[in-house]
Write a protein that holds these residues in place. Structure first.
Motif, mmCIF file in Angstrom:
data_model
loop_
_atom_site.group_PDB
_atom_site.id
_atom_site.type_symbol
_atom_site.label_atom_id
_atom_site.label_comp_id
_atom_site.label_asym_id
_atom_site.label_seq_id
_atom_site.Cartn_x
_atom_site.Cartn_y
_atom_site.Cartn_z
ATOM 1 N N TYR B 420 0.828 -1.205 0.000
ATOM 2 C CA TYR B 420 0.000 0.000 0.000
ATOM 3 C C TYR B 420 0.866 1.260 0.000
ATOM 4 O O TYR B 420 0.669 2.171 -0.809
ATOM 5 C CB TYR B 420 -0.927 -0.035 1.210
ATOM 6 C CG TYR B 420 -1.620 1.269 1.465
ATOM 7 C CD1 TYR B 420 -2.660 1.681 0.606
ATOM 8 C CD2 TYR B 420 -1.247 2.097 2.508
ATOM 9 C CE1 TYR B 420 -3.293 2.877 0.819
ATOM 10 C CE2 TYR B 420 -1.875 3.292 2.730
ATOM 11 C CZ TYR B 420 -2.908 3.680 1.883
ATOM 12 O OH TYR B 420 -3.525 4.863 2.083
ATOM 13 N N HIS B 424 1.348 3.944 -2.864
ATOM 14 C CA HIS B 424 0.985 5.304 -2.501
ATOM 15 C C HIS B 424 2.138 6.269 -2.789
ATOM 16 O O HIS B 424 1.973 7.284 -3.481
ATOM 17 C CB HIS B 424 0.628 5.323 -1.019
ATOM 18 C CG HIS B 424 0.003 6.585 -0.567
ATOM 19 N ND1 HIS B 424 0.750 7.658 -0.121
ATOM 20 C CD2 HIS B 424 -1.288 6.967 -0.489
ATOM 21 C CE1 HIS B 424 -0.058 8.632 0.209
ATOM 22 N NE2 HIS B 424 -1.324 8.243 -0.001
ATOM 23 N N ASP B 425 3.298 5.869 -2.297
ATOM 24 C CA ASP B 425 4.446 6.768 -2.414
ATOM 25 C C ASP B 425 5.005 6.817 -3.838
ATOM 26 O O ASP B 425 5.611 7.810 -4.227
ATOM 27 C CB ASP B 425 5.558 6.345 -1.440
ATOM 28 C CG ASP B 425 5.152 6.609 -0.005
ATOM 29 O OD1 ASP B 425 4.093 7.255 0.185
ATOM 30 O OD2 ASP B 425 5.869 6.172 0.920
ATOM 31 N N ARG B 427 3.331 6.983 -6.354
ATOM 32 C CA ARG B 427 2.538 7.929 -7.146
ATOM 33 C C ARG B 427 3.100 9.356 -7.077
ATOM 34 O O ARG B 427 2.933 10.137 -8.020
ATOM 35 C CB ARG B 427 1.082 7.924 -6.686
ATOM 36 C CG ARG B 427 0.327 6.681 -7.129
ATOM 37 C CD ARG B 427 -0.988 6.584 -6.390
ATOM 38 N NE ARG B 427 -1.947 7.572 -6.872
ATOM 39 C CZ ARG B 427 -2.883 7.304 -7.771
ATOM 40 N NH1 ARG B 427 -2.966 6.095 -8.271
ATOM 41 N NH2 ARG B 427 -3.711 8.234 -8.172
ATOM 42 N N GLY B 428 3.744 9.642 -5.924
ATOM 43 C CA GLY B 428 4.280 11.000 -5.731
ATOM 44 C C GLY B 428 5.178 11.467 -6.883
ATOM 45 O O GLY B 428 4.888 12.468 -7.553
ATOM 46 N N PRO B 429 6.233 10.704 -7.158
ATOM 47 C CA PRO B 429 7.111 11.099 -8.264
ATOM 48 C C PRO B 429 6.380 11.177 -9.605
ATOM 49 O O PRO B 429 6.703 12.017 -10.454
ATOM 50 C CB PRO B 429 8.140 9.980 -8.284
ATOM 51 C CG PRO B 429 8.112 9.378 -6.936
ATOM 52 C CD PRO B 429 6.737 9.555 -6.411
ATOM 53 N N LEU B 430 5.398 10.266 -9.754
ATOM 54 C CA LEU B 430 4.661 10.270 -11.025
ATOM 55 C C LEU B 430 3.894 11.581 -11.208
ATOM 56 O O LEU B 430 3.788 12.102 -12.312
ATOM 57 C CB LEU B 430 3.714 9.088 -11.093
ATOM 58 C CG LEU B 430 4.366 7.713 -11.126
ATOM 59 C CD1 LEU B 430 3.305 6.642 -11.323
ATOM 60 C CD2 LEU B 430 5.391 7.638 -12.248
ATOM 61 N N VAL B 431 3.364 12.059 -10.067
ATOM 62 C CA VAL B 431 2.657 13.341 -10.119
ATOM 63 C C VAL B 431 3.610 14.423 -10.650
ATOM 64 O O VAL B 431 3.268 15.211 -11.538
ATOM 65 C CB VAL B 431 2.111 13.727 -8.730
ATOM 66 C CG1 VAL B 431 1.579 15.163 -8.739
ATOM 67 C CG2 VAL B 431 1.003 12.761 -8.316
ATOM 68 N N GLU B 489 1.700 3.915 -13.565
ATOM 69 C CA GLU B 489 0.452 4.093 -12.825
ATOM 70 C C GLU B 489 -0.385 2.824 -12.859
ATOM 71 O O GLU B 489 -0.988 2.419 -11.870
ATOM 72 C CB GLU B 489 -0.333 5.268 -13.406
ATOM 73 C CG GLU B 489 -1.398 5.749 -12.447
ATOM 74 C CD GLU B 489 -2.426 6.668 -13.096
ATOM 75 O OE1 GLU B 489 -2.330 6.895 -14.336
ATOM 76 O OE2 GLU B 489 -3.307 7.134 -12.381
#
Lengths: 150, 671
Positions: B420, B424-425, B427-431, B489
């Motif tokens: 999880y 979750h984390d 996704r941060g760089p992907l943002v 993603e």
């Protein structure tokens, strides 16, 4: 509106920058105070000596990430909503996950809005811009809720 | 410490003590048997002895009476003998010495115990000389009526009113001294003779033989009166007037008794006679039976006399009474000489010994059994101890298992949490990537717009490069970045989904699996139609399962079946079910390209894809399916042969654990 100061608590400098950019893009000109970890935010929010109090007339709005170093977003949210002085400050959770459990947990703790950071850039900037729009029309009340006209 | 040690018993000593006490108790029956056995034996013995004893006493009394009767008969024999002798004198006025001798000769031979038989005439002082002369003329020239002087010498009798001299005496040779002896000399003799004369009956006199062997022999004299023929002898005076004389029988008392007891059947008696002679008592003792008859040699010691067997009586001889004391000799009766009593004693003791031995044996047998029981108990204790330690081990093992389970759960939690957090984390760089890619695009757009106004001023080459960079290179780079982000993603979402499936609660309801498969096939219908795939959907067993999960499972499997068909042959998919003991097997078989042996393990692994990568996907489908099936308590496996086909089988249990079973309500709501 001019009096509202935005407190941005975000550990990822990229995210922080993107949020700022998009806020600017959506014509939000409020002061933005940035903190990259939870403790700094706590220190700022709960420091007796700073200008942050009801008498100063300056209103605040907090954009809060959940995953933060030192003190995480939940703790900040929890503490803010449990103390008389800070419980009326609107808190907008801006985070990467859209896990339903996280969302409901944040609402349970008393957050006002929950926005997930979409990976699609258009969506992301759209969301931030919507937020900016939202913030531009929002009035931070004396108590509790945010009243939005739209 | 020493003192305390001295007082207190050590455990071993205590044990030994308990054992001693216990073993006394153990042998208690033996002691009891011995004690009571001896008691009963001695009781029997004493009873028998006393019974026998009293019987003997009684027998002895009877015997004694018989003895006395014999004595009495014996005495009568002599009295009748004397009486018959008197008949001789009644037969004629004158009896000569020869006639007398002839008459008594037979009697004397038959009765050797008789000392003498005598004729004693009545002689008055007037007729004394006449009588003396008559005898002198007939036989003895020196005949006188004699008496004993003070020196016990026979002398001519002094002047007396009455004389009772012996005229005839037989056997004469042994008793010639008696001839002429006056029995009336002594007061006792005179009295006895006078009593006899006055009563007409036999009278007796006991005294020593004073004449022949003075003071030595106890003699009894029986006197019987003879009256003159034809005289009236009814009254005392008539008797005195007509007295003619006496016949007398002299007996030696000891010889008399010896004669009487000679033929007795009873044996081993002592007999004491108490003879009173002239006021002096004399004791004569005789042993009846046995060998010795000698006087006083076998005399019993006073202490040895058994008073129970002492018998007193008396022997009446005319006017004289001889007291008799009878008692058994030492040989007569002996308690321990009694055979029956001894047999009883022996048997009793032997029986007691045997019973004691037997009981001791049984006690020993009991203790052997006890020992065996103790051993078995010991073994049981050992087994028990072993079991106890086993239980302890089990408990430890259970604890271990519990701990492992806890750890496993924790690890599982951690893994899920990890999945999880990672998702979750990540996704941060992907943002940032998408965000700044977007910024770049807008920056390029700005640059383009700005440049477009001035583009004509630039050199052709530069303009072309710029154009290429802005319209080709930059967008291409940004496209790659954005695609990679999308791909990432997708992976992250799949990971997130997988961790969510584990958390997701399944809701059981009655499912018509045929319908579930049908609706899934419907979503794939365009592919199925396009590729002309024949699907054989058989009638399937219903089951209790989560609808969404089953849709996902069937979707994934059928999707794979459709997507991985062999393009060189017509696709065939067969869906069937089979009810096993407590679960239902659903099988989806295809004739697709199959999975290589070495790829089999990738089938259910997350992010792993088998075979040719010509179909889009993150490789999470079968991982989801496996996770979902497991959540239902079922299993899933895959049988496949490369280029021949693949067969997926999953099971759903028909027996649902109560805790999970919430289908009751769902069932109702469905029906």
């Amino acid at each position: 509106m001019e009096e509202v100061k935005i407190v941005l608590v975000e550990d990822d400098p990229g995210h922080s920058r993107l949020i700022e950019k998009n806020l600017v893009r959506s014509k939000i000109t409020n002061d933005v105070v940035k903190f990259s970890d939870g403790q700094q935010a706590i220190d700022y929010l709960f420091n007796e000596n700073n200008s942050f109090n009801a008498e100063s007339g300056i209103k605040h709005l907090v954009l809060l990430d959940l995953n933060l170093p030192v003190v995480d977003g939940y703790q900040i949210l929890k503490r803010m909503k449990s103390e008389e002085k800070t419980k009326n400050i609107p808190v907008i959770i801006l985070t990467t996950t859209n896990d339903p459990r996280e969302v409901s947990k944040c609402y349970d703790l008393g957050c006002n809005v929950y926005i997930s950071k979409p990976l699609n850039y258009e969506q992301f900037s759209e969301a931030i811009q919507k937020l900016g729009l939202f913030l531009s029309i929002v009035t931070v009340p004396e108590e509790g809720k945010i009243y939005a006209d739209y | 410490m020493d003192q305390i040690g001295g007082i207190m018993l050590s455990p071993n000593e205590l044990k030994a003590k308990i054992k001693r006490v216990f073993s006394f108790k153990k042998y208690y029956p033996v002691y009891c048997t011995a004690f009571f056995g001896l008691l009963i034996t001695s009781a029997f013995f004493l009873f028998f002895v006393s019974f026998h004893y009293s019987h003997e006493v009684e027998q002895y009394r009877i015997n004694t009476e018989n003895v006395l009767i014999k004595f009495k008969n014996g005495i009568e024999h002599y009295t009748s003998l004397v009486k018959s002798l008197s008949g001789l004198f009644y037969a004629s006025e004158y009896v000569s010495r020869d006639e007398f001798r002839e008459f008594v000769q037979g009697t004397l031979i038959r009765n050797p115990e008789i000392v003498s038989l005598m004729f004693i005439p009545y002689v008055s002082s007037d007729t004394r000389n006449e009588i003396e002369m008559q005898v002198q003329e007939e036989v003895f020239y020196n005949f006188f009526i004699t008496e004993l002087n003070s020196a016990d010498h026979l002398v001519r009798a002094s002047e007396k009113k009455v004389y009772y001299p012996v005229i005839y005496v037989e056997p004469f040779n042994l008793n010639k001294e008696l001839l002429g002896f006056n029995f009336a000399q002594s007061e006792v003799g005179l009295q006895t003779l006078n009593y006899s004369r006055d009563s007409g009956k036999i009278h007796s006199m006991i005294r020593d033989d004073q004449v022949r062997d003075p003071g030595n022999n106890n003699r009894i004299y029986l006197f019987y009166p003879i009256y003159n023929n034809g005289a009236a002898i009814v009254t005392k005076s008539e008797r005195i007037k007509s007295i003619r004389g006496f016949v007398s029988c002299e007996l030696d008392i000891e010889d008399l008794f010896d004669a009487m007891i000679r033929d007795f059947e009873i044996k081993d008696y002592y007999m004491n006679l108490y003879i009173i002679k002239e006021g002096i008592e004399e004791n004569i003792s005789r042993k009846i039976g046995g060998e010795s008859t000698s006087n006083s040699t076998d005399q019993l010691n006073e202490n040895e006399i058994n008073r129970d067997f002492l018998f007193y009586s008396s022997l009446q001889i005319a006017n004289n009474e001889i007291p008799i004391e009878l008692m058994p000799t030492g040989d007569y009766y002996s308690i321990f000489g009694d055979l029956t009593a001894n047999i009883i004693l022996t048997i009793g003791i032997l029986l007691t010994c045997f019973l004691s031995w037997y009981f001791a044996g049984s006690v020993n047998r009991t203790s052997i059994i006890e020992k065996i029981v103790d051993e078995r108990t010991e073994e049981l204790y050992k087994v028990n101890d072993y079991l106890k330690s086993e239980i302890v081990h089990r408990k430890e093992a259970e604890k271990k298992i519990e701990r492992y389970a806890r750890e496993l759960k924790q690890r599982n939690e951690e893994v899920k949490r990890f999945a999880y957090i990672v998702s979750h984390d990540l996704r941060g760089p992907l943002v940032n990537m998408t965000g700044f890619a977007g910024e770049l695009r807008s920056a390029i757009t700005t640059i383009e717009n700005s440049i477009n106004t001035k583009i004509g001023d630039l050199d052709e080459n530069i303009r072309q490069d710029l154009n290429y960079a802005l319209n080709e290179d930059a967008p291409e780079a940004l496209d790659f970045i954005e695609n990679s982000v999308k791909r990432m993603e997708g992976l992250i979402n799949a990971l997130l989904e997988l961790s969510r499936i584990d958390r997701k609660e399944i809701k059981l309801e009655n499912l018509n699996m045929t319908e579930v498969f049908k609706s899934t096939l419907k979503t794939l219908s365009h592919v199925i139609d396009e590729r002309k795939i024949s699907v054989d959907l058989q009638q399937l067993d219903d089951v209790q399962a989560d609808r969404l999960a089953m849709e996902q499972v069937t979707g994934n499997i059928l999707n794979n079946a459709v997507n991985y068909l062999d393009p060189e042959r017509t696709g065939e998919i067969t869906i069937s079910s089979k009810e096993d003991s407590d679960e239902i097997h659903y099988t989806i078989a295809d004739n697709g390209r199959g999975i290589a042996e070495e790829d089999m393990e990738k089938v259910f692994a997350p992010f792993r894809r088998a075979g040719k990568q010509d179909v889009k996907g993150e490789g999470m489908g079968m991982a989801f399916v496996q996770s979902l099936i497991r959540k239902h308590g079922g299993r899933i496996w895959c049988d496949s042969k490369i280029n021949q086909g693949t067969m997926f089988t999953f099971t759903i249990p028909t027996i649902v654990e109560k805790g999970e079973n919430e289908n009751g309500r769902s069932k109702d709501s469905i029906s």
